[in-house]
Design a protein around this motif. Structure first.
Motif, PDB file in Angstrom:
ATOM      1  N   VAL A   1       0.836  -1.207   0.000  1.00 46.99           N
ATOM      2  CA  VAL A   1       0.000   0.000   0.000  1.00 46.99           C
ATOM      3  C   VAL A   1       0.871   1.256   0.000  1.00 46.99           C
ATOM      4  O   VAL A   1       0.583   2.232  -0.704  1.00 46.99           O
ATOM      5  N   LEU A   2       1.953   1.240   0.769  1.00 44.98           N
ATOM      6  CA  LEU A   2       2.852   2.397   0.820  1.00 44.98           C
ATOM      7  C   LEU A   2       3.492   2.662  -0.537  1.00 44.98           C
ATOM      8  O   LEU A   2       3.653   3.817  -0.947  1.00 44.98           O
ATOM      9  N   ASN A   3       3.854   1.613  -1.242  1.00 44.93           N
ATOM     10  CA  ASN A   3       4.447   1.801  -2.570  1.00 44.93           C
ATOM     11  C   ASN A   3       3.430   2.353  -3.562  1.00 44.93           C
ATOM     12  O   ASN A   3       3.799   3.085  -4.475  1.00 44.93           O
ATOM     13  N   ALA A   4       2.156   1.997  -3.371  1.00 48.39           N
ATOM     14  CA  ALA A   4       1.099   2.608  -4.189  1.00 48.39           C
ATOM     15  C   ALA A   4       0.984   4.093  -3.863  1.00 48.39           C
ATOM     16  O   ALA A   4       0.854   4.935  -4.759  1.00 48.39           O
ATOM     17  N   LEU A   5       1.066   4.427  -2.580  1.00 48.04           N
ATOM     18  CA  LEU A   5       1.011   5.824  -2.144  1.00 48.04           C
ATOM     19  C   LEU A   5       2.185   6.630  -2.698  1.00 48.04           C
ATOM     20  O   LEU A   5       2.006   7.767  -3.157  1.00 48.04           O
ATOM     21  N   PHE A   6       3.367   6.054  -2.695  1.00 49.26           N
ATOM     22  CA  PHE A   6       4.566   6.776  -3.091  1.00 49.26           C
ATOM     23  C   PHE A   6       4.678   6.985  -4.602  1.00 49.26           C
ATOM     24  O   PHE A   6       5.646   7.585  -5.070  1.00 49.26           O
ATOM     25  N   ARG A   7       3.675   6.517  -5.354  1.00 51.88           N
ATOM     26  CA  ARG A   7       3.602   6.853  -6.781  1.00 51.88           C
ATOM     27  C   ARG A   7       3.016   8.248  -6.997  1.00 51.88           C
ATOM     28  O   ARG A   7       3.027   8.765  -8.113  1.00 51.88           O
ATOM     29  N   MET A   8       2.501   8.853  -5.941  1.00 54.44           N
ATOM     30  CA  MET A   8       1.911  10.184  -6.053  1.00 54.44           C
ATOM     31  C   MET A   8       2.941  11.168  -6.616  1.00 54.44           C
ATOM     32  O   MET A   8       4.063  11.263  -6.125  1.00 54.44           O
ATOM     33  N   GLY A   9       2.547  11.872  -7.665  1.00 51.38           N
ATOM     34  CA  GLY A   9       3.425  12.837  -8.296  1.00 51.38           C
ATOM     35  C   GLY A   9       4.405  12.229  -9.281  1.00 51.38           C
ATOM     36  O   GLY A   9       5.180  12.945  -9.907  1.00 51.38           O
ATOM     37  N   ARG A  10       4.354  10.886  -9.409  1.00 47.57           N
ATOM     38  CA  ARG A  10       5.283  10.218 -10.318  1.00 47.57           C
ATOM     39  C   ARG A  10       4.556   9.431 -11.406  1.00 47.57           C
ATOM     40  O   ARG A  10       5.154   8.619 -12.101  1.00 47.57           O
ATOM     41  N   THR A  11       3.266   9.673 -11.530  1.00 49.76           N
ATOM     42  CA  THR A  11       2.448   9.127 -12.602  1.00 49.76           C
ATOM     43  C   THR A  11       1.268  10.077 -12.772  1.00 49.76           C
ATOM     44  O   THR A  11       1.137  11.050 -12.017  1.00 49.76           O
TER      45      THR A  11
END
Length: 223
Positions: free
Chosen positions: A154-164
């Protein structure tokens, strides 16, 4: 083929929910594994040349987990192997999220903002494990490891913010959160306290999670 696969996905998903409500074991055993099979075909056709082996492997291990969790034995081996299958599915989703994002830039989450948004997810995951821990018996370590990998997914999904793009981010992140909700409901129902219509809630959130993640990953390559 893409539309046909999507239609089959919807039909087997509704069939499985109906089977759970009506307690039709045969239909449940038929429809549940076909959910990820239909989604697998949909992804291949919809993603085209942008398809990722990681997504395919995540769906294959999800299929294995779905199938294994249909059965029970006195030693709980089906549950353990099902847990391992879904753990591997999450590992591949983590790898896929890292592939489906742009290079680091000014729009990505930074420092305090990153920690602030990650904290509720970590708190929810660790809090549930603390509540369930006394009831897990011999499954304490496997469930704790699984919960940690789930939170990291879930955190890795969150950390896509601003990068897609926004569409890809929100679809994948919503799907990841729903996956966490689905697994949490399953754990609470199995180890802590029975939930009314648990099967329907677990499968509704799970089906939605898988579709949103796959759809969101496809959207990464669209503007």
């Amino acid at each position: 083929m893409k539309k046909l696969a999507l239609i089959v996905f919807v039909l087997v998903s509704l069939g499985d929910l109906l089977a759970i409500l009506a307690d039709w074991s045969f239909l449940h055993h038929l429809c549940k594994p076909l959910i990820t099979v239909a989604l697998f075909v949909f992804y291949i056709r919809a993603a085209g040349t942008n398809r990722s082996m990681g997504v395919l492997l995540a769906l294959i291990f999800s299929f294995a987990g779905d199938t294994l969790l249909l059965y029970e034995d006195k030693n709980g081996l089906y549950f353990i192997f099902g847990l391992i299958a879904f753990l591997l599915a999450h590992v591949f989703y983590i790898l896929v999220y890292r592939q489906h994002r742009a290079e680091a830039g000014a729009d990505q989450l930074q420092g305090v903002q990153r920690a602030r948004l990650a904290f509720p997810i970590i708190l929810a995951g660790s809090g549930l494990v603390i509540i369930l821990y006394p009831t897990l018996g011999d499954l304490q370590v496997p469930v704790m490891v699984y919960a940690a990998v789930l939170v990291i997914m879930v955190l890795n999904a969150l950390f896509r913010m601003g990068r897609t793009n926004q569409s890809s981010f929100w679809l994948v992140f919503a799907g990841a959160l729903l996956f966490m909700v689905s697994d949490s409901l399953l754990a609470i129902n199995k180890f802590f306290h029975p939930i009314t219509y648990a099967g329907v809630f677990i499968m509704t959130t799970y089906i939605s999670a898988q579709f949103l993640i796959v759809k969101g990953l496809i959207k990464h390559f669209t503007k």
